[in-house]
Design a protein around this motif. Structure first.
Motif, PDB file in Angstrom:
ATOM      1  N   ASP A  79       0.928  -1.071  -0.059  1.00 32.10           N
ATOM      2  CA  ASP A  79      -0.239  -0.019  -0.034  1.00 32.10           C
ATOM      3  C   ASP A  79       1.174   1.291   0.255  1.00 32.10           C
ATOM      4  OD1 ASP A  79      -1.630   2.262   0.435  1.00 32.10           O
ATOM      5  OD2 ASP A  79      -2.599   1.125   1.954  1.00 32.10           O
ATOM      6  N   LEU A  80       0.637   1.886  -1.432  1.00 35.95           N
ATOM      7  CA  LEU A  80       1.767   2.954  -1.323  1.00 35.95           C
ATOM      8  C   LEU A  80       1.094   4.301  -1.518  1.00 35.95           C
ATOM      9  CD1 LEU A  80       4.369   1.831  -3.775  1.00 35.95           C
ATOM     10  CD2 LEU A  80       4.526   1.792  -1.332  1.00 35.95           C
ATOM     11  N   SER A  81      -0.229   4.484  -0.936  1.00 36.91           N
ATOM     12  CA  SER A  81      -0.981   5.425  -1.076  1.00 36.91           C
ATOM     13  C   SER A  81      -0.589   7.041  -0.339  1.00 36.91           C
ATOM     14  CB  SER A  81      -2.128   5.356  -0.194  1.00 36.91           C
ATOM     15  OG  SER A  81      -2.312   4.548   1.554  1.00 36.91           O
ATOM     16  N   PHE A  82       0.182   6.329   0.778  1.00 33.49           N
ATOM     17  CA  PHE A  82       1.029   7.194   1.291  1.00 33.49           C
ATOM     18  C   PHE A  82       1.620   8.720   0.514  1.00 33.49           C
ATOM     19  CE2 PHE A  82       3.542   3.861   1.655  1.00 33.49           C
ATOM     20  CZ  PHE A  82       5.697   4.391   1.393  1.00 33.49           C
ATOM     21  N   LEU A  83       2.486   8.299  -0.109  1.00 30.55           N
ATOM     22  CA  LEU A  83       3.247   8.182  -1.819  1.00 30.55           C
ATOM     23  C   LEU A  83       2.146   9.301  -2.668  1.00 30.55           C
ATOM     24  CD1 LEU A  83       6.118   5.685  -2.235  1.00 30.55           C
ATOM     25  CD2 LEU A  83       5.718   7.630  -0.552  1.00 30.55           C
ATOM     26  N   SER A  84       0.946   9.780  -2.265  1.00 32.33           N
ATOM     27  CA  SER A  84       0.232  10.116  -3.095  1.00 32.33           C
ATOM     28  C   SER A  84       0.465  11.549  -3.180  1.00 32.33           C
ATOM     29  CB  SER A  84      -1.238   9.921  -3.434  1.00 32.33           C
ATOM     30  OG  SER A  84      -2.145   8.862  -2.896  1.00 32.33           O
ATOM     31  N   PHE A  85       0.483  12.407  -1.971  1.00 34.77           N
ATOM     32  CA  PHE A  85       0.998  13.662  -2.785  1.00 34.77           C
ATOM     33  C   PHE A  85       2.258  14.144  -3.404  1.00 34.77           C
ATOM     34  CE2 PHE A  85      -2.588  14.622   0.880  1.00 34.77           C
ATOM     35  CZ  PHE A  85      -2.964  14.631   0.237  1.00 34.77           C
ATOM     36  N   ILE A  86       3.369  13.118  -2.963  1.00 41.26           N
ATOM     37  CA  ILE A  86       5.077  13.457  -3.494  1.00 41.26           C
ATOM     38  C   ILE A  86       4.528  13.196  -4.806  1.00 41.26           C
ATOM     39  CG2 ILE A  86       7.021  12.835  -2.987  1.00 41.26           C
ATOM     40  CD1 ILE A  86       6.847  12.421  -0.397  1.00 41.26           C
ATOM     41  N   MET A  87       3.891  12.026  -5.135  1.00 45.51           N
ATOM     42  CA  MET A  87       3.961  11.273  -6.590  1.00 45.51           C
ATOM     43  C   MET A  87       2.911  12.720  -7.637  1.00 45.51           C
ATOM     44  SD  MET A  87       5.919   9.162  -5.952  1.00 45.51           S
ATOM     45  CE  MET A  87       5.466   7.838  -8.534  1.00 45.51           C
ATOM     46  N   PHE A  88       2.180  12.902  -7.187  1.00 50.35           N
ATOM     47  CA  PHE A  88       0.775  14.179  -7.757  1.00 50.35           C
ATOM     48  C   PHE A  88       1.598  15.647  -7.971  1.00 50.35           C
ATOM     49  CE2 PHE A  88      -3.106  11.877  -6.243  1.00 50.35           C
ATOM     50  CZ  PHE A  88      -2.992  11.010  -6.938  1.00 50.35           C
ATOM     51  N   ILE A  89       2.479  15.730  -6.549  1.00 55.52           N
ATOM     52  CA  ILE A  89       3.462  17.708  -7.213  1.00 55.52           C
ATOM     53  C   ILE A  89       4.077  17.150  -7.580  1.00 55.52           C
ATOM     54  CG2 ILE A  89       4.942  18.729  -5.714  1.00 55.52           C
ATOM     55  CD1 ILE A  89       2.698  18.559  -3.271  1.00 55.52           C
ATOM     56  N   ALA A  90       4.831  15.787  -7.591  1.00 51.87           N
ATOM     57  CA  ALA A  90       6.726  15.482  -9.066  1.00 51.87           C
ATOM     58  C   ALA A  90       6.143  15.558 -10.144  1.00 51.87           C
ATOM     59  CB  ALA A  90       7.033  14.295  -8.863  1.00 51.87           C
ATOM     60  N   THR A  91       4.921  14.898 -11.178  1.00 52.61           N
ATOM     61  CA  THR A  91       4.135  15.403 -12.621  1.00 52.61           C
ATOM     62  C   THR A  91       3.328  16.442 -12.444  1.00 52.61           C
ATOM     63  OG1 THR A  91       3.632  12.904 -11.779  1.00 52.61           O
ATOM     64  CG2 THR A  91       2.648  14.143 -13.465  1.00 52.61           C
ATOM     65  N   ILE A  92       3.047  17.104 -11.585  1.00 54.88           N
ATOM     66  CA  ILE A  92       2.605  18.229 -11.724  1.00 54.88           C
ATOM     67  C   ILE A  92       3.847  19.168 -11.391  1.00 54.88           C
ATOM     68  CG2 ILE A  92       1.669  21.227 -10.916  1.00 54.88           C
ATOM     69  CD1 ILE A  92      -0.134  18.634  -9.528  1.00 54.88           C
ATOM     70  N   ALA A  93       5.172  19.106 -10.837  1.00 56.49           N
ATOM     71  CA  ALA A  93       6.062  20.068 -11.347  1.00 56.49           C
ATOM     72  C   ALA A  93       6.728  20.199 -12.914  1.00 56.49           C
ATOM     73  CB  ALA A  93       6.862  19.564 -10.520  1.00 56.49           C
ATOM     74  N   THR A  94       6.788  18.780 -13.114  1.00 59.05           N
ATOM     75  CA  THR A  94       7.186  17.983 -14.154  1.00 59.05           C
ATOM     76  C   THR A  94       6.990  19.184 -15.427  1.00 59.05           C
ATOM     77  OG1 THR A  94       8.415  16.122 -13.644  1.00 59.05           O
ATOM     78  CG2 THR A  94       8.311  16.508 -15.565  1.00 59.05           C
ATOM     79  N   MET A  95       5.329  18.668 -15.705  1.00 60.80           N
ATOM     80  CA  MET A  95       4.688  19.519 -16.644  1.00 60.80           C
ATOM     81  C   MET A  95       4.659  20.477 -16.522  1.00 60.80           C
ATOM     82  SD  MET A  95       3.446  16.801 -18.420  1.00 60.80           S
ATOM     83  CE  MET A  95       4.707  16.051 -18.045  1.00 60.80           C
ATOM     84  N   VAL A  96       5.035  21.895 -15.368  1.00 61.29           N
ATOM     85  CA  VAL A  96       4.939  22.567 -15.396  1.00 61.29           C
ATOM     86  C   VAL A  96       5.958  23.405 -15.628  1.00 61.29           C
ATOM     87  CG1 VAL A  96       4.819  25.347 -14.052  1.00 61.29           C
ATOM     88  CG2 VAL A  96       2.814  23.143 -13.323  1.00 61.29           C
ATOM     89  N   GLN A  97       6.702  23.044 -15.404  1.00 65.37           N
ATOM     90  CA  GLN A  97       8.203  23.349 -16.400  1.00 65.37           C
ATOM     91  C   GLN A  97       8.259  23.077 -17.377  1.00 65.37           C
ATOM     92  OE1 GLN A  97      10.683  24.611 -14.207  1.00 65.37           O
ATOM     93  NE2 GLN A  97      12.315  24.400 -16.008  1.00 65.37           N
ATOM     94  N   LEU A  98       7.648  22.317 -17.989  1.00 69.74           N
ATOM     95  CA  LEU A  98       7.697  21.662 -19.303  1.00 69.74           C
ATOM     96  C   LEU A  98       6.652  22.740 -20.006  1.00 69.74           C
ATOM     97  CD1 LEU A  98       8.466  19.981 -22.591  1.00 69.74           C
ATOM     98  CD2 LEU A  98       6.066  18.823 -21.831  1.00 69.74           C
ATOM     99  N   VAL A  99       5.379  23.622 -19.502  1.00 73.60           N
ATOM    100  CA  VAL A  99       5.015  24.455 -19.903  1.00 73.60           C
ATOM    101  C   VAL A  99       6.084  26.255 -20.002  1.00 73.60           C
ATOM    102  CG1 VAL A  99       3.166  26.313 -20.133  1.00 73.60           C
ATOM    103  CG2 VAL A  99       2.610  23.929 -19.603  1.00 73.60           C
ATOM    104  N   GLU A 100       6.318  26.139 -18.439  1.00 70.08           N
ATOM    105  CA  GLU A 100       7.595  26.945 -18.871  1.00 70.08           C
ATOM    106  C   GLU A 100       8.377  27.641 -19.866  1.00 70.08           C
ATOM    107  OE1 GLU A 100      10.111  29.167 -15.430  1.00 70.08           O
ATOM    108  OE2 GLU A 100       9.153  27.349 -15.093  1.00 70.08           O
TER     109      GLU A 100
END
Length: 241
Positions: A79-100
């Motif tokens: 059960d890795l659900s405790f990593l949800s916030f970290i994984m979601f934010i990492a994905t978002i930060a990567t996409m935002v960097q691409l948009v920038e």
């Protein structure tokens, strides 16, 4: 039909700004000009359209309890659900960097006008909220997750575009001094939220009307049956008499 209903709900009824008041910092700060609002709104649509389905895949195949069963039966209890916030934010930060990088390459003027608010999309609560709502509402398929991400982005885009257009107009209006600036902006936002929430009746009104008609038809049938039964009893009484 399910995709259309989800798209409609995410744009109007469950609008990120007007229903949950997420992303208000960028909504208020970058809504002074329509051109700037359009640029940021388009960036938010792109980021949500990419990150919500990506985070759905992460949630389904890595983070949920038992999601790692595809690696083997020995991993089914993980059960890795405790990593949800970290994984979601990492994905978002990567996409935002691409948009920038893309915006800076193809539209330097827009990049300069957005300023610090473009990289701050990574910490925009509306972006993270899209992924968390997707997870909490247990969206079933990747297609629905993509639809929800696009719809949420369009809803946020419409909100910031509408308030930017209004704020450009009210510069020439006689607004009371005490309400100028954020005061009148919050009042307009509240009025627009009421308008957007009224779209909820378009999805629920038909069902309620159908149920009401079914109930009325059932009541009429019961009434007819009761009347026929009463008539039969009355006829039998006359025969006996």
């Amino acid at each position: 039909m399910e995709h259309i209903e989800l798209l409609f709900k995410s744009i109007f009824i469950d609008n990120m700004v007007f229903a949950t008041f997420l992303g208000m910092c960028s909504y208020l700060a970058v809504s002074k000009k329509v051109t700037t609002a359009v640029g940021l709104g388009a960036a938010v649509i792109f980021v949500l359209a990419i990150t919500v389905p990506l985070n759905w895949l992460l949630d389904q195949y890595i983070l949920q309890p038992g999601a790692l069963s595809w690696l083997g039966s020995e991993y089914a209890s993980y059960d890795l659900s405790f990593l949800s916030f970290i994984m979601f934010i990492a994905t978002i930060a990567t996409m935002v960097q691409l948009v920038e990088i893309i915006v800076e390459k193809f539209s330097p003027s827009l990049y300069n006008s957005l300023g610090i608010f473009l990289p701050l999309i990574a910490v925009n609560c509306a972006i993270l909220g899209g992924s968390l709502f997707m997870q909490s509402r247990e969206i079933a398929t990747l297609g629905l997750a993509t639809t929800y991400g696009i719809g949420s982005g369009i809803g946020w885009f419409l909100a910031i575009l509408a308030i930017a257009a209004i704020r450009e107009k009210i510069r020439y209006s006689n607004v009371p001094p005490a309400l100028r600036g954020l005061g009148i902006t919050f009042i307009i936002t509240g009025l627009m939220a009421i308008g957007f929430m009224s779209f909820g009746g378009m999805l629920t009104g038909g069902d309620e009307e159908g149920e009401a008609l079914e109930n009325n038809d059932g009541a009429q049938i019961e009434t007819i049956q009761d009347n026929s039964t009463t008539n039969e009893i009355a006829n039998n009484i006359k025969v006996i008499d």
